[in-house]
Enzyme design. Structure first.
Site, PDB file in Angstrom:
ATOM      1  N   TYR A 160      19.368  12.541 -13.701  1.00 46.23           N
ATOM      2  CA  TYR A 160      19.644  13.538 -12.670  1.00 46.23           C
ATOM      3  C   TYR A 160      19.264  12.946 -11.322  1.00 46.23           C
ATOM      4  CZ  TYR A 160      19.243  17.857  -9.943  1.00 46.23           C
ATOM      5  OH  TYR A 160      19.388  18.834  -8.989  1.00 46.23           O
ATOM      6  N   ASP A 262      16.765   5.355  -7.246  1.00 45.80           N
ATOM      7  CA  ASP A 262      16.331   6.724  -7.003  1.00 45.80           C
ATOM      8  C   ASP A 262      14.860   6.779  -7.411  1.00 45.80           C
ATOM      9  OD1 ASP A 262      15.580   9.346  -7.222  1.00 45.80           O
ATOM     10  OD2 ASP A 262      17.421  10.027  -8.214  1.00 45.80           O
ATOM     11  N   LYS A 290      10.147  14.279  -2.981  1.00 44.09           N
ATOM     12  CA  LYS A 290       9.012  14.879  -3.709  1.00 44.09           C
ATOM     13  C   LYS A 290       7.636  14.552  -3.137  1.00 44.09           C
ATOM     14  CE  LYS A 290      11.582  15.604  -7.995  1.00 44.09           C
ATOM     15  NZ  LYS A 290      11.854  16.992  -8.156  1.00 44.09           N
TER      16      LYS A 290
HETATM   17  C1  LIG Z   1      15.185  11.582 -10.130  1.00 42.43           C
HETATM   18  C2  LIG Z   1      15.570  12.689  -9.212  1.00 42.43           C
HETATM   19  N1  LIG Z   1      16.371  12.446  -8.159  1.00 42.43           N
HETATM   20  C3  LIG Z   1      16.740  13.407  -7.293  1.00 42.43           C
HETATM   21  C4  LIG Z   1      16.309  14.698  -7.470  1.00 42.43           C
HETATM   22  C5  LIG Z   1      16.733  15.766  -6.513  1.00 42.43           C
HETATM   23  O1  LIG Z   1      15.670  16.121  -5.707  1.00 42.43           O
HETATM   24  P1  LIG Z   1      15.657  17.566  -4.962  1.00 42.43           P
HETATM   25  O2  LIG Z   1      15.451  18.576  -6.032  1.00 42.43           O
HETATM   26  O3  LIG Z   1      14.521  17.435  -3.994  1.00 42.43           O
HETATM   27  O4  LIG Z   1      16.961  17.706  -4.276  1.00 42.43           O
HETATM   28  C6  LIG Z   1      15.468  15.007  -8.542  1.00 42.43           C
HETATM   29  C7  LIG Z   1      14.973  16.388  -8.732  1.00 42.43           C
HETATM   30  O5  LIG Z   1      14.287  16.722  -9.653  1.00 42.43           O
HETATM   31  C8  LIG Z   1      15.098  13.986  -9.438  1.00 42.43           C
HETATM   32  O6  LIG Z   1      14.337  14.242 -10.511  1.00 42.43           O
END
Ligand SMILES: Cc1ncc(COP(=O)(O)O)c(C=O)c1O
Length: 451
Positions: A160, A262, A290
């Site tokens: 994700y 990511d 985060k």
């Molecule tokens: C690995 C990863 N990338 C991107 C995101 C997206 O982040 P946000 O919820 O701050 O948009 C998440 C969200 O849990 C994530 O786990």
């Protein structure tokens, strides 16, 4: 050994009843909230069966729900609060900034020291800020497409990256939809995506360099870049095999494509310098979010000078009203400079040494389970062989991790819902007792399910 699912179901019923009993206020509040908030929540993933838990407050390593129940927090807001709740230095920095005005949509002086910290930790020189992980990975995709003049993005099956269409592809595909392992289908994650979006995002299994080489051999001149979580953190915690990340970077560059990490979840949690430090492979671009903002909405996209050249030259507009928001930058500055220092990460290893006692429990009770930890991240996979790629999760019966989650919740350990998908996040302010509580609960459940 095989776990008797009959016992798991019986225990689950008992745990759900116990949970309901402790959450009379959460249950009734949900009914009130449903009148104006779909499902009574603000994000679909805040609701997990049997019911959402409404949180009242957090302090240090603990949170309290609106029924007054206290928990050690291993959820930590999906991995954000590795510094602990209401850390005095963050509270002070935010308090000072609030009184000076919280939004101008103009740069303030705190953004530069935050960028300098990010450069020190990653070696990447250029940074822009946003408000979420979604925005950061959206920027990564756009930069890769704009820079290479190509359209196709490669991602990993079962990861994700946020809720924008380009990457909401094959996030948690079912066995029926996923297609063959050597050419997985591109499965849209949600309704509402324009048909054809999935033509521009393909996916390959994690930890399989040959599959990645294969997709580049077949479509290399269409590929703008590859985005990858260097450790998968939404399928439990899945470590990269030795040489895998280096191999991916090489195959991307051989074909004129870009390589992006990511690190929304791994950033500032698995190590001081995130996965870049932990595995020593520097991508062209990295997305953070985060834990960067210490609990304020945040995101960052960083890269090499070459990777960021279209942003530097203004050929690509990376924009947002709240980008570099003063409150977020004030929190991020003190978070990186004074809270999440190199020393802080020693504490995470001490916590892991205690949590690792779960491995003794697994051995003593012959549980079909295995465990992984790195920095603040960890998971117990209900599988004898550790999860190595997304498809391995299909063999796990959801009912066992769901019971494990309920069991902890009823005994004062708050974990992210999502059972077999989710990893936990510890915090630098956890006490030994906080970690021991987890192990004791785990052992009690082990005894109950193997009785
Ligand atoms: C690995 C990863 N990338 C991107 C995101 C997206 O982040 P946000 O919820 O701050 O948009 C998440 C969200 O849990 C994530 O786990």
């Amino acid at each position: 050994m095989q776990i008797d699912i009959g016992i798991v179901e019986e225990l689950t019923k008992r745990e759900v009843a116990a949970l309901d009993e402790k959450h009379a206020r959460s249950l009734s509040y949900r009914e009130e909230a449903k009148a104006h908030l779909p499902g009574g929540v603000s994000s679909s993933w805040q609701s997990w069966p049997p019911h959402p838990i409404y949180v009242d407050r957090g302090l240090g390593s603990h949170v309290w729900d609106i029924d007054g129940n206290e928990y050690v927090d291993y959820h930590n807001g999906y991995g954000v609060m590795v510094m602990g709740h209401a850390h005095p230095k963050i509270v002070e920095a935010v308090r000072k900034r609030v009184a000076l005005g919280t939004h101008f949509a103009q740069p303030t002086e705190d953004a530069l020291p935050v960028a300098e910290q990010l450069t020190e930790r990653t070696g990447l020189p250029f940074w822009r800020f946003g408000n979420s992980g979604t925005e950061a990975t959206l920027d990564a995709v756009r930069i890769m497409r704009a820079t290479t003049g190509r359209d196709l993005i490669v991602k990993i099956e079962g990861t994700y990256h946020g809720h924008h269409d380009a990457l909401m592809v094959s996030v948690f595909p079912s066995e029926e939809d996923a297609g063959p392992r050597d050419h997985p289908n591109a499965v849209p994650q949600t309704k509402g995506m324009i048909p054809g979006t999935t033509d521009w995002t393909t996916n390959v299994p994690f930890n399989d360099l040959e599959s990645a080489q294969q997709v580049f051999a077949e479509r290399g001149d269409e590929i703008a870049g590859m985005i990858i979580e260097p450790i998968m953190t939404n399928s439990g915690v899945v470590m990269p095999d030795d040489g895998y990340l280096e191999g991916l970077k090489e195959v991307c560059h051989t074909h004129g494509a870009m390589f992006a990490y990511d690190e929304v979840k791994t950033g500032f949690t698995v190590a001081w310098g995130g996965a870049i430090e932990a595995f020593g492979v520097q991508p062209d671009l990295v997305a953070f979010a985060k834990a960067l903002g210490a609990g304020l909405p945040c995101g960052a996209i960083g890269g090499t000078e070459d990777a960021m050249r279209m942003v530097i030259s203004e050929d690509l507009h990376q924009v947002g009203t709240f980008n570099g928001n003063p409150l977020t930058m004030a929190a991020a500055k003190v978070n990186l400079e004074e809270v999440l220092t190199k020393d802080a990460y020693v504490r995470l290893d001490e916590i892991n040494a205690i949590l690792r006692r779960c491995e003794d429990v697994i051995a003593r009770y012959h549980l079909p389970a295995s465990m992984k930890t790195l920095g603040a991240k960890g998971s117990i996979d209900w599988s004898e062989t550790p999860i190595h790629e997304y498809r391995d999760l299909w063999a796990i019966d959801d009912r066992i991790p769901q019971l494990a989650w309920l069991w902890q919740l009823n005994r004062g350990v708050f974990k992210s819902p999502g059972s077999k998908w989710e990893s936990w996040t510890t915090s630098i302010v956890m006490s030994d007792e906080d970690a021991e509580r987890y192990v004791a609960n785990f052992e009690e459940m082990a005894a109950a399910i193997t009785r």
